[in-house]
Design an enzyme around this catalytic site. Structure first.
Site, PDB file in Angstrom:
ATOM      1  CG  HIS A 312      -2.707   1.231   0.911  1.00 55.30           C
ATOM      2  ND1 HIS A 312      -1.914   2.082   1.492  1.00 55.30           N
ATOM      3  CD2 HIS A 312      -3.547   0.581   0.662  1.00 55.30           C
ATOM      4  CE1 HIS A 312      -3.204   2.824   1.023  1.00 55.30           C
ATOM      5  NE2 HIS A 312      -3.931   1.685   0.952  1.00 55.30           N
ATOM      6  CG  ASP A 369      -8.678  -3.605  -3.001  1.00 60.26           C
ATOM      7  OD1 ASP A 369      -9.492  -3.876  -2.849  1.00 60.26           O
ATOM      8  OD2 ASP A 369      -7.912  -2.645  -3.042  1.00 60.26           O
TER       9      ASP A 369
HETATM   10  N1  CMC Z   1       3.830  -7.802  -5.068  1.00 59.17           N
HETATM   11  C1  CMC Z   1       4.854  -8.024  -4.971  1.00 59.17           C
HETATM   12  N2  CMC Z   1       6.422  -6.943  -4.729  1.00 59.17           N
HETATM   13  C2  CMC Z   1       5.185  -5.815  -4.355  1.00 59.17           C
HETATM   14  C3  CMC Z   1       3.951  -5.215  -3.968  1.00 59.17           C
HETATM   15  C4  CMC Z   1       3.926  -6.678  -4.770  1.00 59.17           C
HETATM   16  N3  CMC Z   1       2.395  -6.461  -4.231  1.00 59.17           N
HETATM   17  N4  CMC Z   1       4.173  -4.374  -4.008  1.00 59.17           N
HETATM   18  C5  CMC Z   1       4.684  -4.150  -3.400  1.00 59.17           C
HETATM   19  N5  CMC Z   1       6.293  -5.122  -3.916  1.00 59.17           N
HETATM   20  C6  CMC Z   1       7.608  -4.336  -4.442  1.00 59.17           C
HETATM   21  C7  CMC Z   1       8.134  -2.803  -5.122  1.00 59.17           C
HETATM   22  O1  CMC Z   1       7.909  -4.177  -6.379  1.00 59.17           O
HETATM   23  C8  CMC Z   1       9.018  -2.836  -4.473  1.00 59.17           C
HETATM   24  O2  CMC Z   1       9.883  -3.160  -4.880  1.00 59.17           O
HETATM   25  P1  CMC Z   1      11.753  -2.816  -5.094  1.00 59.17           P
HETATM   26  O3  CMC Z   1      11.854  -1.425  -4.439  1.00 59.17           O
HETATM   27  O4  CMC Z   1      12.520  -4.390  -5.445  1.00 59.17           O
HETATM   28  O5  CMC Z   1      11.927  -2.147  -5.981  1.00 59.17           O
HETATM   29  C9  CMC Z   1       8.695  -2.568  -3.819  1.00 59.17           C
HETATM   30  O6  CMC Z   1       7.674  -3.629  -2.933  1.00 59.17           O
HETATM   31  C10 CMC Z   1       8.043  -0.868  -3.327  1.00 59.17           C
HETATM   32  O7  CMC Z   1       6.917  -1.217  -4.159  1.00 59.17           O
HETATM   33  P2  CMC Z   1       5.907   0.050  -4.611  1.00 59.17           P
HETATM   34  O8  CMC Z   1       5.931   0.068  -5.836  1.00 59.17           O
HETATM   35  O9  CMC Z   1       7.330   1.407  -4.686  1.00 59.17           O
HETATM   36  O10 CMC Z   1       4.995   1.193  -3.605  1.00 59.17           O
HETATM   37  P3  CMC Z   1       4.359   1.758  -3.715  1.00 59.17           P
HETATM   38  O11 CMC Z   1       3.738   1.971  -2.492  1.00 59.17           O
HETATM   39  O12 CMC Z   1       4.560   2.463  -4.587  1.00 59.17           O
HETATM   40  O13 CMC Z   1       2.735   0.590  -4.505  1.00 59.17           O
HETATM   41  C11 CMC Z   1       1.320  -0.275  -4.847  1.00 59.17           C
HETATM   42  C12 CMC Z   1       1.887   0.526  -3.654  1.00 59.17           C
HETATM   43  C13 CMC Z   1      -0.745  -0.653  -3.659  1.00 59.17           C
HETATM   44  C14 CMC Z   1       0.800   0.019  -5.631  1.00 59.17           C
HETATM   45  C15 CMC Z   1       2.092  -1.641  -4.643  1.00 59.17           C
HETATM   46  O14 CMC Z   1       1.889  -2.074  -3.393  1.00 59.17           O
HETATM   47  C16 CMC Z   1       0.982  -2.618  -5.899  1.00 59.17           C
HETATM   48  O15 CMC Z   1       0.934  -2.715  -6.980  1.00 59.17           O
HETATM   49  N6  CMC Z   1       0.061  -4.014  -4.621  1.00 59.17           N
HETATM   50  C17 CMC Z   1      -1.183  -4.873  -5.457  1.00 59.17           C
HETATM   51  C18 CMC Z   1      -1.834  -3.955  -5.955  1.00 59.17           C
HETATM   52  C19 CMC Z   1      -2.869  -4.011  -4.602  1.00 59.17           C
HETATM   53  O16 CMC Z   1      -2.891  -4.433  -4.167  1.00 59.17           O
HETATM   54  N7  CMC Z   1      -3.950  -2.317  -4.821  1.00 59.17           N
HETATM   55  C20 CMC Z   1      -4.363  -1.997  -3.668  1.00 59.17           C
HETATM   56  C21 CMC Z   1      -4.174  -0.741  -3.260  1.00 59.17           C
HETATM   57  S1  CMC Z   1      -5.165  -1.003  -1.556  1.00 59.17           S
HETATM   58  C22 CMC Z   1      -6.773  -0.292  -2.162  1.00 59.17           C
HETATM   59  C23 CMC Z   1      -6.587   1.369  -2.501  1.00 59.17           C
HETATM   60  O17 CMC Z   1      -6.503   1.642  -1.568  1.00 59.17           O
HETATM   61  O18 CMC Z   1      -6.672   1.444  -4.111  1.00 59.17           O
END
Ligand code: CMC
Length: 434
Positions: A312, A369
Site C-alpha cells: 500500500h 482488497d
Molecule cells: N507484490 C510484489 N512486490 C511488490 C508488491 C506486490 N504486491 N507491492 C510492492 N512491491 C515491491 C515493489 O516491486 C518494490 O520493490 P523494489 O523496492 O525491489 O523495487 C517495493 O515493493 C516497493 O513498491 P512500490 O511500487 O514502490 O510501492 P508503492 O507503495 O508505490 O505501491 C501499490 C503500492 C499498492 C501500488 C503496490 O504495492 C501494488 O502494486 N500492490 C498490488 C496492487 C494492490 O493490491 N492494489 C490495491 C491497493 S489498496 C486499495 C486502494 O486503496 O486502492
C-alpha cells in the site's frame, strides 16, 4: 488544537537564493511546508512525481497514519464506525462532519429513499451496452449520464445544488450498480424498494426478480454494510484526487464522481479486489501455479506478476481494514455456510509472504482488497462487480472531498507544473522534407 511538537520553520535554497517557507500545522500527523511561493520567488518548481510527498489540500475528513495502521473519519476510529454504524450514518458523517442525531439520520435516510429511482429513459441507456460490458464502464458512464437529468444542480457554489446532487448520487448508485449487473445476466432491471433498508434494497435489486424477491439474509446485509463502511474514504488517493481535480474546474459533482470511478477501476487501485480473486483462483486451478511459485514470481523483478492485495502506498505496517476483514471473513463464510478454498489459499499466501524477507523488508502487508473479494464472493457477488461495490462504498468520501475542495478557494483550479525536457525550438519541415 495542534501538535506543539511539530516544526514551525522551513526554508529552501535554490542556487544563491533562499526562501523562508511557512509551515502549516496539522492537528495530528505530518505538518505541511508551504511551497506555493517557490516558483514566483525562486523561478523553480518542486518535483514530486506521483505527489507522494505533496499535500494538494488541507483536509478535515480522514486521518491515516500508515506507520501505525490508523484510519479515522472525522476523528472516529474505523473500527468503531464499522462495528456500530450503518453506511448511511457514515456517509452523513463524511459529508457533514458530525455523526447524525436520530432526527438528522431519519431525515437523511428519507431524503436518500426519495431519490432511489432512475429515470425510465435510463433503461434504454443500459440496454445499449453489450452484455459483456464491464460493470465499471457502465457505472461510470451511467453516473455521468444521469447528470443530464439534473442540470439545474450544476452550480458548484450552491449549497442546495450540492445537497440535491449528493443525495441523488448516493440514492441512485445501488440502482445503477444492480442494473449494470442485470444487464450482464440478461435479467429484468429491478426497481428499488423503499420499504427496505438501503443495503437490503440493493441486494434485492441484485439478486431478486420481478417474479420473486430475493431472500435477503441479515448476515449478508450486515456484512455488506461493514464492507461499504470500510471503503467509505481513504484520504487523498488516486480516485479521490481525481474527483478533486476534475471538480476544481467547476465540473459538476456527477461528472467529477464519474471521473473518480474511472481512476478507481485500475488494478493498482480499486480493481485490485477483482485481481486478488483472479490470482487466488489461478493458484487454485492451475497445478503449475503453486503458492510458492506465486511468491517467487512476485519477487522476480523481471516478472510483471505482483501479489495482488499486497502493499500500500500509505500503510507500511498493516492496513486496519484488512485486519477487520480477515477476522470478518471466517465469520461471514461460516455464517452463510460457504467453504471457499480461496480463503484457505489467501491465509496460506499471507502467512508465507509475511515470513518472506522480500515482503517483510519492504513492509508489504495485505491491504483492504486482499480479503474483501473473498467476502464479496461469499455474499454472492460475481467477481466483475467487486470494484463496483468499492465504488458504492467510496462514493461519500469522493463527495465529501469535492465539497471540501469547493469550500477552500485555494485548491481551485488544479494545475500542476512540469519540468520541461523536450526540444527548445525546431524549424517546421514540410512533410515532403521529413
Ligand atoms: N507484490 C510484489 N512486490 C511488490 C508488491 C506486490 N504486491 N507491492 C510492492 N512491491 C515491491 C515493489 O516491486 C518494490 O520493490 P523494489 O523496492 O525491489 O523495487 C517495493 O515493493 C516497493 O513498491 P512500490 O511500487 O514502490 O510501492 P508503492 O507503495 O508505490 O505501491 C501499490 C503500492 C499498492 C501500488 C503496490 O504495492 C501494488 O502494486 N500492490 C498490488 C496492487 C494492490 O493490491 N492494489 C490495491 C491497493 S489498496 C486499495 C486502494 O486503496 O486502492
Amino acid at each position: 488544537m495542534t501538535d506543539t511538537s511539530q516544526p514551525t520553520t522551513a526554508s529552501i535554497t535554490v542556487g544563491d537564493s533562499e526562501l523562508d517557507l511557512e509551515v502549516l500545522p496539522a492537528t495530528i500527523g505530518s505538518p505541511g511546508v508551504d511551497v506555493s511561493k517557490v516558483r514566483a520567488s525562486l523561478n523553480a518548481v518542486t518535483y514530486d512525481p506521483g505527489f507522494a510527498n505533496t499535500a494538494g489540500t488541507r483536509s478535515a475528513v480522514t486521518y491515516i497514519d500508515g506507520g501505525a495502521g490508523t484510519l479515522r473519519h472525522r476523528g472516529y476510529a474505523i473500527e468503531d464506525l464499522a462495528e456500530k454504524c450503518t453506511f448511511l450514518e457514515v456517509s452523513y458523517l463524511l459529508l457533514f462532519g458530525e455523526l447524525p442525531t436520530r432526527e438528522e439520520l431519519d431525515n437523511w435516510t428519507t431524503s436518500v429513499r426519495s431519490h432511489t429511482l432512475l429515470s425510465e429513459e435510463m433503461k434504454r441507456f443500459f440496454d445499449a451496452f453489450p452484455r459483456s460490458a464491464h460493470p465499471m464502464a457502465i457505472l461510470s458512464s451511467a453516473t455521468n449520464a444521469i447528470s443530464t437529468f439534473y442540470e439545474a444542480y450544476y452550480d458548484p457554489k450552491s449549497a442546495d445544488a450540492f445537497y440535491q446532487s449528493a443525495v441523488r448520487l448516493i440514492a441512485k448508485m445501488p440502482t445503477i450498480a444492480a442494473w449494470a449487473y442485470k444487464k450482464s445476466v440478461s435479467q429484468p432491471y429491478m426497481y428499488p424498494r423503499n420499504d427496505l433498508t438501503y443495503i437490503e434494497s440493493f441486494l434485492n435489486m441484485m439478486f431478486g426478480l420481478p417474479v420473486e424477491d430475493a431472500k435477503v439474509d441479515p448476515v449478508v446485509a450486515r456484512a455488506l454494510n461493514v464492507l461499504l463502511i470500510l471503503h467509505a474514504d481513504h484520504g487523498q488517493n488516486c480516485s479521490t484526487a481525481t474527483v478533486r481535480f476534475v471538480g476544481s474546474s467547476d465540473a459538476n459533482l456527477f461528472a467529477s464522481v464519474a471521473a473518480g470511478m474511472n481512476a478507481l477501476w485500475g488494478p493498482l487501485h480499486g480493481g485490485a479486489n477483482q485481481a486478488v480473486v483472479e490470482m487466488l483462483s489461478e493458484i487454485h486451478d492451475d497445478p503449475d501455479m503453486t503458492m510458492e511459485k506465486a511468491i517467487e514470481r512476485a519477487k522476480d523483478r523481471d516478472d510483471p506478476f505482483r501479489l495482488m492485495g499486497f502493499g500500500h502506498r500509505v500503510y507500511k505496517n498493516f492496513d486496519p481494514r484488512a485486519q477487520i476483514l480477515k477476522r470478518f471473513a471466517d465469520d461471514v463464510l461460516s455464517r452463510v455456510g460457504i467453504d471457499d478454498p480461496l480463503l484457505e489459499i489467501a491465509k496460506q499466501l499471507e502467512a508465507a509472504a509475511l515470513e518472506d524477507e522480500y515482503f517483510v523488508s519492504r513492509n508489504l502487508y495485505p491491504n483492504v482488497d486482499f480479503y474483501s473479494g473473498i467476502i464479496f464472493r461469499a455474499l454472492g457477488f460475481p467477481t466483475r462487480m467487486f470494484t463496483v461495490l468499492f465504488a458504492i462504498g467510496r462514493l461519500p468520501g469522493w463527495i465529501a472531498n469535492w465539497k471540501e475542495m469547493h469550500d477552500d478557494p485555494a485548491t481551485r483550479i488544479a494545475r500542476p507544473r512540469q519540468i520541461y525536457e523536450g526540444p527548445i525550438l525546431r524549424d517546421y519541415l514540410p512533410i515532403t522534407e521529413r
